[in-house]
Design a protein around this motif. Structure first.
Motif, mmCIF file in Angstrom:
data_model
loop_
_atom_site.group_PDB
_atom_site.id
_atom_site.type_symbol
_atom_site.label_atom_id
_atom_site.label_comp_id
_atom_site.label_asym_id
_atom_site.label_seq_id
_atom_site.Cartn_x
_atom_site.Cartn_y
_atom_site.Cartn_z
ATOM 1 N N ASP A 1 0.716 -0.886 0.210
ATOM 2 C CA ASP A 1 0.123 -0.392 -0.200
ATOM 3 C C ASP A 1 0.899 1.418 -0.187
ATOM 4 O O ASP A 1 1.544 0.984 0.781
ATOM 5 N N HIS A 2 0.336 2.197 -0.162
ATOM 6 C CA HIS A 2 1.302 3.256 -0.573
ATOM 7 C C HIS A 2 0.432 4.891 -2.052
ATOM 8 O O HIS A 2 -0.981 4.127 -2.062
ATOM 9 N N SER A 3 0.373 5.457 -1.692
ATOM 10 C CA SER A 3 -0.580 6.754 -2.312
ATOM 11 C C SER A 3 0.048 7.257 -3.270
ATOM 12 O O SER A 3 -1.828 6.899 -3.567
ATOM 13 N N PHE A 4 0.944 6.488 -4.349
ATOM 14 C CA PHE A 4 0.419 7.107 -4.636
ATOM 15 C C PHE A 4 -0.089 5.873 -6.051
ATOM 16 O O PHE A 4 0.192 6.653 -7.706
ATOM 17 N N GLU A 5 -0.276 5.031 -6.190
ATOM 18 C CA GLU A 5 -1.278 3.998 -6.604
ATOM 19 C C GLU A 5 -2.646 4.191 -5.571
ATOM 20 O O GLU A 5 -3.153 3.257 -6.142
ATOM 21 N N ARG A 6 -3.529 4.908 -5.184
ATOM 22 C CA ARG A 6 -4.605 4.783 -3.755
ATOM 23 C C ARG A 6 -5.644 4.233 -4.932
ATOM 24 O O ARG A 6 -5.520 5.365 -6.292
ATOM 25 N N ASP A 7 -6.755 3.103 -4.700
ATOM 26 C CA ASP A 7 -7.726 2.954 -5.748
ATOM 27 C C ASP A 7 -7.865 3.115 -6.882
ATOM 28 O O ASP A 7 -8.328 2.600 -7.798
ATOM 29 N N CYS A 8 -6.222 1.588 -7.226
ATOM 30 C CA CYS A 8 -6.147 2.120 -8.727
ATOM 31 C C CYS A 8 -6.175 0.263 -9.100
ATOM 32 O O CYS A 8 -5.948 -0.563 -8.722
ATOM 33 N N ASP A 9 -7.305 0.292 -10.010
ATOM 34 C CA ASP A 9 -7.043 -1.348 -10.666
ATOM 35 C C ASP A 9 -6.709 -1.225 -11.919
ATOM 36 O O ASP A 9 -6.417 -0.568 -12.510
ATOM 37 N N ASN B 1 2.626 3.669 -17.560
ATOM 38 C CA ASN B 1 2.600 3.084 -16.524
ATOM 39 C C ASN B 1 0.710 3.453 -16.577
ATOM 40 O O ASN B 1 0.534 4.277 -17.181
ATOM 41 N N ARG B 2 -0.095 2.489 -16.822
ATOM 42 C CA ARG B 2 -1.440 2.427 -16.503
ATOM 43 C C ARG B 2 -2.336 2.607 -15.209
ATOM 44 O O ARG B 2 -2.564 0.858 -14.202
ATOM 45 N N CYS B 3 -3.842 2.690 -15.413
ATOM 46 C CA CYS B 3 -4.168 1.872 -14.166
ATOM 47 C C CYS B 3 -6.055 2.879 -13.947
ATOM 48 O O CYS B 3 -5.843 3.937 -15.031
ATOM 49 N N TRP B 4 -6.826 1.660 -13.674
ATOM 50 C CA TRP B 4 -8.020 2.346 -14.042
ATOM 51 C C TRP B 4 -8.661 2.934 -12.684
ATOM 52 O O TRP B 4 -8.607 2.228 -11.539
#
Length: 197
Positions: free
Chosen positions: A55-63, A81-84
């Motif tokens: 867990d870390h802040s810069f990928e919070r809520d990323c799927d 880098n990609r996330c939804w």
């Protein structure tokens, strides 16, 4: 799209957050994790799916998190880098950066940047012989990712990687397993170059 999104294989925020971390934030002991002997960067290039992360802040809520690598010369790599956000039906969040080899003789220890002159360490600490999965961390042992060439690897493979991390002194409690696509074909091409699949 927010340009500051970062993910596993890029770790740009490490250079900015190192002073804010405390020893209790480490996932491993006081000794930097060992890296693999070497990485063939041509084989490492291409698309990777994030299977789990600390867990870390810069990928919070990323799927649906992916990383795409493309060689650009002897010691330079393009990174996408990609996330939804909030689920696979959320808004895509894409960031493009660059990686470099601070020591060309050591291909397992890279540095990645999304913020101008700021670079963060990207250490390959385990890697499948066929380059089908990789484990990534950094010298302080505060960040951790498992990447895979497929979005849904065998659960036994994942558990074996977790056990190997525990055997090395990593705390695997609290790791995040993002939702992933059912297959490479089901994944949107948003943000990827034509050769990105």
């Amino acid at each position: 799209m927010r340009p500051l999104f970062t993910l596993a294989l890029v770790l740009p925020a490490l250079a900015l957050t190192a002073c804010m971390e405390s020893p209790r934030d480490r996932l491993a002991g006081d000794t930097p994790p060992a890296t693999v002997e070497s990485v063939d960067l041509d084989r490492y290039a291409g698309l990777w799916f994030e299977i789990f992360r600390a867990d870390h802040s810069f990928e919070r809520d990323c799927d649906g998190v992916t990383a795409f690598y493309e060689r650009q010369g002897e010691d330079r790599i393009r990174v996408i880098n990609r996330c939804w956000q909030g689920g696979l039906d959320g808004m895509p969040d894409i960031a493009e950066g660059r990686a470099r080899l601070p020591d060309p003789a050591d291909t397992s220890r890279l540095e990645v940047s999304f913020f101008g002159p700021f670079y963060g360490d990207y250490w390959v600490i385990d890697l499948a012989e066929d380059y089908s999965w990789a484990l990534i961390s950094e010298p302080q042992g505060r960040y951790l990712w498992m990447l895979s060439r497929t979005p849904r690897p065998d659960p036994d493979l994942i558990e074996a990687r977790l056990q190997s991390l525990r055997d090395r002194g990593f705390d695997t409690e609290g790791l995040i397993f993002p939702e992933q696509w059912d297959s490479v074909e089901a994944m949107p091409r948003t943000g990827l170059p034509d050769a990105g699949r």
